[in-house]
Motif scaffolding. Structure first.
Motif, PDB file in Angstrom:
ATOM      1  N   GLY A 198       0.819  -1.210   0.000  1.00 44.22           N
ATOM      2  CA  GLY A 198       0.000   0.000   0.000  1.00 44.22           C
ATOM      3  C   GLY A 198       0.853   1.260   0.000  1.00 44.22           C
ATOM      4  O   GLY A 198       0.568   2.221  -0.725  1.00 44.22           O
ATOM      5  N   ILE A 199       1.919   1.256   0.807  1.00 44.16           N
ATOM      6  CA  ILE A 199       2.803   2.423   0.872  1.00 44.16           C
ATOM      7  C   ILE A 199       3.526   2.617  -0.462  1.00 44.16           C
ATOM      8  O   ILE A 199       3.625   3.734  -0.978  1.00 44.16           O
ATOM      9  CB  ILE A 199       3.815   2.261   2.017  1.00 44.16           C
ATOM     10  N   VAL A 200       4.019   1.510  -1.025  1.00 41.57           N
ATOM     11  CA  VAL A 200       4.772   1.601  -2.279  1.00 41.57           C
ATOM     12  C   VAL A 200       3.885   2.099  -3.418  1.00 41.57           C
ATOM     13  O   VAL A 200       4.253   3.007  -4.162  1.00 41.57           O
ATOM     14  CB  VAL A 200       5.389   0.232  -2.621  1.00 41.57           C
ATOM     15  N   THR A 201       2.726   1.496  -3.565  1.00 40.74           N
ATOM     16  CA  THR A 201       1.843   1.910  -4.651  1.00 40.74           C
ATOM     17  C   THR A 201       1.268   3.296  -4.418  1.00 40.74           C
ATOM     18  O   THR A 201       0.818   3.952  -5.363  1.00 40.74           O
ATOM     19  CB  THR A 201       0.700   0.899  -4.830  1.00 40.74           C
ATOM     20  N   ALA A 202       1.303   3.760  -3.166  1.00 41.72           N
ATOM     21  CA  ALA A 202       0.880   5.138  -2.900  1.00 41.72           C
ATOM     22  C   ALA A 202       1.844   6.144  -3.515  1.00 41.72           C
ATOM     23  O   ALA A 202       1.503   7.319  -3.680  1.00 41.72           O
ATOM     24  CB  ALA A 202       0.773   5.375  -1.391  1.00 41.72           C
ATOM     25  N   GLY A 334      -4.081   7.371  -3.293  1.00 45.85           N
ATOM     26  CA  GLY A 334      -3.081   7.147  -2.253  1.00 45.85           C
ATOM     27  C   GLY A 334      -3.706   6.707  -0.946  1.00 45.85           C
ATOM     28  O   GLY A 334      -3.209   5.794  -0.274  1.00 45.85           O
ATOM     29  N   VAL A 335      -4.816   7.338  -0.588  1.00 48.21           N
ATOM     30  CA  VAL A 335      -5.526   6.943   0.638  1.00 48.21           C
ATOM     31  C   VAL A 335      -6.016   5.501   0.517  1.00 48.21           C
ATOM     32  O   VAL A 335      -5.898   4.696   1.454  1.00 48.21           O
ATOM     33  CB  VAL A 335      -6.702   7.896   0.913  1.00 48.21           C
ATOM     34  N   GLY A 336      -6.558   5.171  -0.659  1.00 49.21           N
ATOM     35  CA  GLY A 336      -7.069   3.816  -0.871  1.00 49.21           C
ATOM     36  C   GLY A 336      -5.993   2.761  -0.794  1.00 49.21           C
ATOM     37  O   GLY A 336      -6.203   1.671  -0.250  1.00 49.21           O
ATOM     38  N   ARG A 337      -4.818   3.058  -1.295  1.00 47.26           N
ATOM     39  CA  ARG A 337      -3.724   2.083  -1.265  1.00 47.26           C
ATOM     40  C   ARG A 337      -3.254   1.818   0.154  1.00 47.26           C
ATOM     41  O   ARG A 337      -2.980   0.669   0.523  1.00 47.26           O
ATOM     42  CB  ARG A 337      -2.569   2.593  -2.138  1.00 47.26           C
ATOM     43  N   ASP A 390      -9.572   2.763  -7.079  1.00 45.72           N
ATOM     44  CA  ASP A 390      -8.415   2.475  -7.913  1.00 45.72           C
ATOM     45  C   ASP A 390      -7.235   2.071  -7.033  1.00 45.72           C
ATOM     46  O   ASP A 390      -6.502   1.125  -7.336  1.00 45.72           O
ATOM     47  CB  ASP A 390      -8.059   3.711  -8.745  1.00 45.72           C
ATOM     48  N   GLY A 391      -7.060   2.778  -5.925  1.00 46.89           N
ATOM     49  CA  GLY A 391      -6.008   2.422  -4.982  1.00 46.89           C
ATOM     50  C   GLY A 391      -6.209   1.051  -4.379  1.00 46.89           C
ATOM     51  O   GLY A 391      -5.248   0.306  -4.153  1.00 46.89           O
TER      52      GLY A 391
END
Length: 509
Positions: A198-202, A334-337, A390-391
């Motif tokens: 999640g952090i990386v894809t953010a 970003g929040v979603g990821r 999407d995240g």
């Protein structure tokens, strides 16, 4: 397919196998045993030694945090640029457009869609390079190729050369830099893999928020070509980031070569040699369904990213700061990821797929609502919701792959899936552009773009059921084998007891 020899990962740790313990007294060779028994015992011992180091748990931190930041920069550089392609798309139309060419939108859309498609199309090949030469070398070379492609794109004089420089060379370089950033995370993290993903894809969300502002300033002040040259800085930093993907233990190769000396003198019980393309993973039914459902859902996925800015320019001509719609997607993505990446850590196994089903439902619904928005604020709200889910879809891609095929085959599993994803993501935006050229608006294009995510999400619903059914069959098979072994042991024990009784009876007589 196992992980790279250069970089043992989650599937292959670095801890050495403990030396074979001495045989218990009860298992010692009987005085009457012949030379063949000693040979068998020696062969078994060599087999144990040749089995290699036992897998260990990923370190869950340490150098892994720096790897996480490097992978975050990779995701941000690659997909931040891709997600901001709407601004580049408008600038390309203004730079190369002609009033006499009624298919310019269609032609220009191919640049961005070809670029995104090639990133995923190359992934099966990248997975092979990742397994053979390792994550670090693959990522560094890929970033360098991307740098060359992006720089050469700034010297073209028409739209057609961009198909090669931006759509192929730059995209292929990005692909070789991107996929190792997914694989390397599983080498350093397991328990926190969902959160780390999640952090990386953010990273791409953060760049999607900031790049539209930067691109708008650069395009207005310096033009398209100097903007592309400025983006080369991101690719140069990406080259440096790739050097952080170091293997967990570089001595594994040496240990394997030492062990191979003895392989001629023992019976081998090795797994089959590595295949460049491990198509056997498609025999895993759950993965096969996943590899069908995801591409099916993505035929309309990339359409808003390419055409949304053009739609906003046509529908809301008086609005200022139109790039805020892309920023809205980036913020909530970003929040979603982060949010769904953390939630995925608490969802067991393959049931994480239900989160993707939920995300596709909302992505499809929001795509259909774009042309219904007559107020700019309503469009922003739609983009915020779309970005959130999407995240969700992106952040749990790798954890689902680990859950379905296991760590050993995850590199090629992700590679094949991303390769299949390239087809719909390449085709969707040009078709939407063609509809715009023919119908004069994007309304039908956005309506149709919302249908595939709904269909693909419905297909994904079958995966947990298929996976659990397969697991029950495996457990049933294992249970039957254990029962047969127990019965065999009982029979051998009874046979031994009867022989001992018979010998004692003979000695008494």
């Amino acid at each position: 397919m196992g992980p790279s020899r250069e970089q043992p990962g989650a599937a292959r740790g670095t801890s050495e196998a403990p030396p074979p313990s001495p045989a218990p007294v009860g298992d010692a060779a009987l005085p009457g045993s012949g030379p063949s028994d000693d040979t068998e015992a020696a062969a078994e011992k060599v087999e144990v030694e040749l089995a290699g180091p036992e897998p260990r748990e990923p370190p869950e931190g340490g150098w892994g945090w720096l790897v996480m930041l490097a992978a975050m920069w990779c995701n941000g550089s690659v997909f931040g640029i891709q997600n901001a392609c709407g601004l580049l798309f408008v600038s390309m139309l203004e730079t190369f457009g002609s009033k006499d060419d009624d298919k310019m939108v269609f032609k220009t859309a191919w640049v961005s869609s070809l670029s995104m498609g090639m990133i995923f199309l190359c992934c099966p090949i990248v997975s092979v390079f990742t397994d053979v030469v390792g994550c670090r070398k693959t990522a560094v070379v890929g970033a360098a190729v991307g740098f060359i492609g992006l720089m050469s794109s700034s010297f073209v004089s028409s739209i057609e050369p961009l198909y090669l420089t931006y759509g192929v060379i730059f995209a292929c370089g990005c692909s070789f830099a991107y996929q190792p950033s997914l694989v390397i995370l599983g080498h350093y993290f397991k328990k926190r893999l969902g959160l780390v993903n999640g952090i990386v894809t953010a990273g791409s969300s953060l760049f999607t928020i900031l790049l539209p502002l930067l691109l708008r300033i650069l395009i207005d002040s310096t033009g398209l070509f100097n903007t592309l040259r400025a983006l080369c800085i991101f690719m140069f930093v990406l080259i440096l980031a790739g050097f952080t993907y170091r293997p967990l233990d570089s001595s594994v190769k040496h240990k394997e070569s030492e062990s191979s000396r003895f392989s001629l003198f023992s019976r081998k019980k090795f797994s089959p040699p590595k295949k460049l393309f491990n198509f056997a993973i498609f025999k895993v039914t759950a993965y096969a369904v996943w590899a069908v459902g995801i591409p099916l859902a993505l035929f309309g996925y990339f359409v808003p990213y390419v055409h949304l800015m053009k739609h906003v320019n046509e529908t809301f001509q008086e609005e200022k700061n139109k790039e805020v719609v892309l920023m809205s997607i980036g913020v909530t993505s970003g929040v979603g990821r982060l949010l769904f990446g953390r939630i995925a850590d608490y969802v067991p196994g393959v049931k994480k797929v239900y989160l993707q089903v939920l995300s596709f439902f909302f992505i499809g619904l929001m795509s259909m609502m774009i042309p219904l928005c007559r107020v700019f604020g309503a469009l922003i709200a739609v983009c915020l919701i779309m970005g959130l889910f999407d995240g969700c879809f992106i952040s749990i891609m790798a954890p689902i792959a680990f859950a379905i095929v296991g760590a050993q085959d995850v590199s090629q599993a992700i590679g094949f899936l991303l390769g299949l994803m390239s087809i719909p993501m390449t085709v969707g935006p040009p078709v939407a552009g063609l509809l715009r050229d023919k119908l004069g608006s994007y309304n039908v294009a956005f309506y149709l773009a919302g249908v595939p995510p709904l269909i693909g999400g419905a297909v994904l619903c079958f995966i947990p059921w298929i996976h659990s059914k397969k697991q029950r069959e495996i457990q049933k098979t294992i249970g039957g084998e254990k029962m047969e072994k127990m019965l065999g042991n009982q029979n051998s024990l009874l046979s031994s007891s009867s022989e001992i009784f018979k010998k004692e009876s003979d000695s008494v007589i």
